[in-house]
Design a protein around this motif. Structure first.
Motif, PDB file in Angstrom:
ATOM      1  N   GLY A 110       0.852  -1.187   0.000  1.00  0.00           N
ATOM      2  CA  GLY A 110       0.000   0.000   0.000  1.00  0.00           C
ATOM      3  C   GLY A 110       0.884   1.231   0.000  1.00  0.00           C
ATOM      4  N   ASP A 111       0.275   2.418   0.168  1.00  0.00           N
ATOM      5  CA  ASP A 111       1.083   3.642   0.225  1.00  0.00           C
ATOM      6  C   ASP A 111       1.984   3.616   1.458  1.00  0.00           C
ATOM      7  N   VAL A 112       3.294   3.745   1.250  1.00  0.00           N
ATOM      8  CA  VAL A 112       4.199   3.865   2.400  1.00  0.00           C
ATOM      9  C   VAL A 112       4.537   5.338   2.644  1.00  0.00           C
ATOM     10  N   LEU A 113       4.303   6.182   1.642  1.00  0.00           N
ATOM     11  CA  LEU A 113       4.274   7.640   1.831  1.00  0.00           C
ATOM     12  C   LEU A 113       2.972   8.112   1.207  1.00  0.00           C
ATOM     13  N   SER A 114       2.342   9.050   1.878  1.00  0.00           N
ATOM     14  CA  SER A 114       1.019   9.409   1.428  1.00  0.00           C
ATOM     15  C   SER A 114       0.834  10.917   1.500  1.00  0.00           C
ATOM     16  N   ASP A 115       0.797  11.541   0.315  1.00  0.00           N
ATOM     17  CA  ASP A 115       0.498  12.975   0.193  1.00  0.00           C
ATOM     18  C   ASP A 115       1.445  13.833   1.035  1.00  0.00           C
ATOM     19  N   VAL A 116       2.732  13.607   0.848  1.00  0.00           N
ATOM     20  CA  VAL A 116       3.740  14.304   1.660  1.00  0.00           C
ATOM     21  C   VAL A 116       4.190  15.590   0.965  1.00  0.00           C
ATOM     22  N   THR A 117       4.042  16.705   1.660  1.00  0.00           N
ATOM     23  CA  THR A 117       4.474  18.004   1.152  1.00  0.00           C
ATOM     24  C   THR A 117       5.376  18.656   2.191  1.00  0.00           C
ATOM     25  N   PHE A 118       6.595  18.968   1.809  1.00  0.00           N
ATOM     26  CA  PHE A 118       7.478  19.705   2.720  1.00  0.00           C
ATOM     27  C   PHE A 118       8.631  20.289   1.906  1.00  0.00           C
ATOM     28  N   THR A 119       9.346  21.214   2.527  1.00  0.00           N
ATOM     29  CA  THR A 119      10.556  21.737   1.883  1.00  0.00           C
ATOM     30  C   THR A 119      11.693  21.732   2.890  1.00  0.00           C
ATOM     31  N   LEU A 120      12.897  21.583   2.361  1.00  0.00           N
ATOM     32  CA  LEU A 120      14.112  21.832   3.138  1.00  0.00           C
ATOM     33  C   LEU A 120      14.797  23.004   2.434  1.00  0.00           C
ATOM     34  N   ALA A 121      15.033  24.062   3.174  1.00  0.00           N
ATOM     35  CA  ALA A 121      15.628  25.254   2.562  1.00  0.00           C
ATOM     36  C   ALA A 121      17.110  25.023   2.295  1.00  0.00           C
ATOM     37  N   LYS A 122      17.633  25.724   1.308  1.00  0.00           N
ATOM     38  CA  LYS A 122      19.089  25.653   1.075  1.00  0.00           C
ATOM     39  C   LYS A 122      19.810  26.097   2.331  1.00  0.00           C
ATOM     40  N   GLY A 123      20.758  25.303   2.759  1.00  0.00           N
ATOM     41  CA  GLY A 123      21.522  25.653   3.957  1.00  0.00           C
ATOM     42  C   GLY A 123      20.881  25.228   5.255  1.00  0.00           C
ATOM     43  N   GLU A 124      19.684  24.614   5.173  1.00  0.00           N
ATOM     44  CA  GLU A 124      18.996  24.184   6.398  1.00  0.00           C
ATOM     45  C   GLU A 124      19.460  22.787   6.817  1.00  0.00           C
ATOM     46  N   MET A 125      19.383  22.539   8.128  1.00  0.00           N
ATOM     47  CA  MET A 125      19.551  21.177   8.641  1.00  0.00           C
ATOM     48  C   MET A 125      18.257  20.809   9.353  1.00  0.00           C
ATOM     49  N   ALA A 126      17.754  19.601   9.094  1.00  0.00           N
ATOM     50  CA  ALA A 126      16.531  19.152   9.753  1.00  0.00           C
ATOM     51  C   ALA A 126      16.627  17.660  10.037  1.00  0.00           C
ATOM     52  N   PHE A 127      15.830  17.230  11.024  1.00  0.00           N
ATOM     53  CA  PHE A 127      15.736  15.810  11.347  1.00  0.00           C
ATOM     54  C   PHE A 127      14.426  15.253  10.810  1.00  0.00           C
ATOM     55  N   LEU A 128      14.510  14.030  10.314  1.00  0.00           N
ATOM     56  CA  LEU A 128      13.336  13.306   9.852  1.00  0.00           C
ATOM     57  C   LEU A 128      13.110  12.185  10.862  1.00  0.00           C
ATOM     58  N   THR A 129      12.007  12.271  11.601  1.00  0.00           N
ATOM     59  CA  THR A 129      11.780  11.305  12.672  1.00  0.00           C
ATOM     60  C   THR A 129      10.515  10.497  12.384  1.00  0.00           C
ATOM     61  N   GLY A 130      10.294   9.524  13.242  1.00  0.00           N
ATOM     62  CA  GLY A 130       9.129   8.664  13.093  1.00  0.00           C
ATOM     63  C   GLY A 130       9.515   7.239  13.410  1.00  0.00           C
ATOM     64  N   PRO A 131       8.530   6.422  13.808  1.00  0.00           N
ATOM     65  CA  PRO A 131       8.842   5.051  14.195  1.00  0.00           C
ATOM     66  C   PRO A 131       9.331   4.228  13.010  1.00  0.00           C
TER      67      PRO A 131
END
Ligand code: ADP
Ligand code: ADP
Length: 230
Positions: free
Chosen positions: A17-38
């Motif tokens: 089935g869908d393992v990603l579903s309707d995902v919208t996001f941005t990472l800005a140039k020069g940004e650092m971010a964490f992607l979390t979740g079980p």
């Protein structure tokens, strides 16, 4: 400008089935971010879509201004040269020296011998492993092996660094050191996206958290929800 832009991206594997579903996001140039979740939330899948290791079933992905739908198969290696990838299991070649492991992305690019030597040493210096060029990675601790993996990921000066559970096989002290390395690369302008479920390790760090649950982004970032993902 954004380094990563996902617009309504869904993904399913053959037979899933869908393992990603309707995902919208941005990472800005020069940004650092964490992607979390079980475990199973879709973090690896999201990173694979960014690196064009998978194609999305639906939606649009733009990486560093390039719409990935327009990147043909033959152009994928050139596309990937903009991206450094760090893996949980390090993905090192144990029959080669530390130097050769780190040099690999430069060799693939056909960079000259002298340049390779200079850039490999600079990368090893950046991760605190200068002097270990000649040894086999098998002789190194887990934390050191991951630093070799990070040196390999940054040796060709990518604009974007992706890491998939980079501290999953490390003890807490080494994990902190690895996160500090990512911070240091981010401080000199590299965009960084780190998938992790080590919530304890990141909760005091000043970066945005992009949280996935069963393939969907959740905007709620309550401490309870975060703790559950440890
Ligand atoms: P995470 O990195 O958050 O643990 P993954 O992206 O690895 O999540 O997996 C998301 C879901 O997709 C899981 O249910 C997993 O079993 C499934 N999945 C991952 N890779 C494949 C694949 N190659 N084929 C089928 N299902 C897959
Ligand atoms: P292996 O020797 O097992 O191929 P690599 O580290 O070369 O180990 O690659 C592991 C996986 O990551 C492969 O599927 C490869 O296509 C992918 N990969 C390697 N380098 C990159 C990169 N710069 N960007 C995205 N994916 C990459």
């Amino acid at each position: 400008p954004d380094i990563i832009h996902f617009h309504r991206v869904s993904h399913r594997y053959e037979g899933s089935g869908d393992v990603l579903s309707d995902v919208t996001f941005t990472l800005a140039k020069g940004e650092m971010a964490f992607l979390t979740g079980p475990s199973g939330a879709g973090k690896s899948t999201l990173l694979k879509l960014v690196a064009l290791l998978e194609r999305p079933s639906r939606g649009q992905i733009v990486v560093n201004g390039q719409n990935l739908a327009g990147v043909r198969r033959g152009q994928i290696p050139a596309f990937r040269q903009q991206i450094g990838v760090v893996f949980q299991n390090f993905n090192l070649l144990y029959d080669r020296s530390v130097f050769d492991n780190v040099a690999l992305p430069l060799v693939i690019r056909g960079i000259g011998h002298d340049d390779i030597g200079r850039r490999v040493r600079a990368a090893l210096d950046a991760v605190g492993l200068l002097g270990k060029e000649k040894v086999s990675p098998i002789t190194l601790s887990g934390g050191e092996q991951q630093r070799v993996g990070i040196a390999r990921a940054i040796v060709a000066k990518p604009q974007l660094l992706l890491a998939d559970e980079p501290t999953g096989n490390l003890d807490p002290e080494m994990a902190r050191e690895v996160m500090q390395l990512f911070q240091r690369f981010n401080e000199v302008g590299v965009s960084v996206l780190v998938a992790t479920h080590a919530v304890g390790l990141i909760k005091k760090l000043p970066y945005r958290v992009i949280h996935l649950e069963r393939g969907q982004l959740t905007t709620r970032q309550s401490p309870e929800l975060m703790e559950k993902t440890v």
